[in-house]
Enzyme design. Structure first.
Site, short mmCIF file in Angstrom:
data_model
loop_
_atom_site.label_atom_id
_atom_site.label_comp_id
_atom_site.label_asym_id
_atom_site.label_seq_id
_atom_site.Cartn_x
_atom_site.Cartn_y
_atom_site.Cartn_z
N GLU A 326 34.02 37.81 36.38
CA GLU A 326 34.47 38.06 35.01
C GLU A 326 34.10 36.92 34.08
OE1 GLU A 326 37.12 37.84 31.52
OE2 GLU A 326 36.97 36.40 33.15
N HIS A 428 40.61 27.46 31.59
CA HIS A 428 39.30 26.85 31.45
C HIS A 428 39.36 25.32 31.44
CE1 HIS A 428 37.33 30.67 29.45
NE2 HIS A 428 37.95 30.93 30.59
#
Length: 461
Positions: A326, A428
């Protein structure tokens, strides 16, 4: 006649009330199972601590595939299988270096290469900096100003958004498209303010998407504190004396073979009709991928485990899908939709959990009009109210289930919506670790998703 109609009306009302009571009892049992006997937290611990970062194409990604398959087989699901898919293989390389250069002084700042970015020359890049707030500003300045410079995209989150995904979406074009736009006008590199409202020194990675009509130039994220420092220096009119240096050694390798991992409880009445729940097994390489999206894949497995433990035999087939890739390609989601179409599977609904393992707030229904959202609230809101997960709204489904729109028109795409306030502080970044996941919040989310799957299986959507 009036008596007959009144009797029918009374009967239907009694039946509806009885069904609601039955559903209420079942949801309570689902939450009890998740909160008392839940295994989602310990499964997440293993994924994060024994396997760790799982960037597509990496050895750890393959380890997670093998472990995910073994985990679901151990639970005794009716079917567990792999779907082969070719995925991009990008490597970060050595830790990045970044400095603000003010005369003879070097001020170190935290940076990280954007996903899929190219490397700098071996000696790095040093150049003057142009600060901009938008892609349009780069185009307005043009080649005469941009050429030979490092473009510094410094548009922060719009903190007026209550749902932080809106702020993320509003700032995201700088990271996704900013490097290619700057390259068209001769920029030698790009640094992008990290996509978060947090004021800290953790740079956020994430994919950049190079276009075919511009050179590929190095691109990195800079922490929000460092971005503020650099911006302040430029405002003090130290430009053009103030310059920036960065060095990164990332590279693209040939596509690698990987897999989606699929577990299934086969439907007793409609084995070829499916309700899918999934998250993505891959993660960025800076940390353990706990919230993004270890929580999502482990919640998906937990839904089937809860059904199995409680002896719930669904009418339709229920699948947990651990999607691969993804983060930098969505190849797993595309492959799942492709194979579902080739196998002539009918998909009733697909639920994606990819917004972290925080306290559940509700669900978003992609493409539903106001009438359908109202119907969802009429049917489900009261049932979810005791668990404070009753916010049922129109909104996005998710990147991995999105391709089903093209192959399975009419499928209901649903996004699990936990509390959003902390997610973009963590995802992230090096902070996306197991220790930042709350056990009870994670279990509540798994129970909420399992409850929605149960209700859809029972009454459709």
């Amino acid at each position: 006649m009036k008596k007959t109609l009144l009797s029918i009306s009374t009967f239907l009302l009694a039946l509806t009330t009885a069904n609601a009571q039955t559903d209420s009892v079942m949801l309570r049992k689902i939450f009890d199972e998740a909160l008392v006997n839940g295994q989602v937290y310990e499964n997440l611990r293993y994924l994060c601590k024994k396997i760790g970062p799982r960037l597509s194409g990496s050895a750890n990604a393959q380890k997670s595939v093998e472990w995910g398959k073994k985990l679901m087989e151990g639970y005794g699901f009716d079917k567990v299988f792999l779907q082969e898919v070719m995925v991009p293989h990008w490597e970060r390389g050595a830790k990045e270096q970044g400095y603000i250069i003010d005369g003879n002084k070097k001020i170190p700042v935290p940076i990280c290469a954007l996903g899929m970015a190219v490397a700098t020359p071996a000696a790095g890049i040093t150049a003057s900096v142009i600060e901009v707030k938008s892609l349009a500003e780069v185009e307005q300045l043009g080649e005469s100003v941009i050429k030979g410079k490092i473009v510094f995209y410094n548009r922060p989150f719009d903190n007026r958004f209550i749902e932080t995904s809106g702020a993320y979406g509003g700032a995201g074009d700088q990271r996704r498209s900013g490097p290619s736009v700057a390259a068209k006008y001769g920029a030698v590199g790009v640094i992008v303010r990290s996509l978060t409202a947090a004021n800290d020194d953790y740079p956020h990675t994430g994919t950049t998407q190079y276009s075919d009509d511009a050179p590929k130039i190095p691109a990195a994220a800079i922490s929000t504190k460092a971005a503020d420092k650099l911006s302040a220096m430029l405002k003090l009119r130290k430009f053009p004396q103030a310059k920036f240096f960065f060095k990164q050694s990332c590279r693209m390798l040939p596509d690698a073979k990987s897999y989606n991992v699929v577990g299934e409880i086969t439907g007793t009445e409609n084995p070829n009709k499916f309700i899918t729940v999934g998250g993505h097994l891959d993660s960025w390489d800076l940390a353990e991928g706990a919230h993004d999206d270890g929580t999502g894949v482990m919640q998906s497995v937990e839904v089937l485990r809860i059904f199995k433990a409680m002896g719930i035999k669904p009418k339709n087939s229920i699948r947990a899908v651990l999607f691969m890739n993804e983060e930098n390609g969505t190849k797993g989601g595309l492959k799942y939709a492709e194979l579902a179409a080739a196998n002539k599977e009918q998909h009733i609904a697909a639920i994606e959990t990819d917004e972290g393992g925080f306290t559940p707030r509700g669900f978003s229904f992609e493409g539903f009009n106001a009438a359908r959202v109202k119907e969802m609230n009429t049917r489900f809101k009261k049932l979810f109210e005791p668990y404070e997960a009753d916010r049922l709204v129109n909104g996005g489904g998710g990147a991995d289930i999105g391709p089903l729109k093209q192959t399975h028109p009419g499928v209901a795409l649903i996004g699990f919506r936990p509390d959003s306030q902390r997610y973009f502080d963590i995802h992230h970044t090096p902070n996306d670790v197991f220790e930042n996941v709350n056990k009870r919040e994670l279990e509540l989310g798994a129970a909420a998703i399992a409850s929605l799957v149960y209700l859809i299986d029972k009454g459709g959507i």
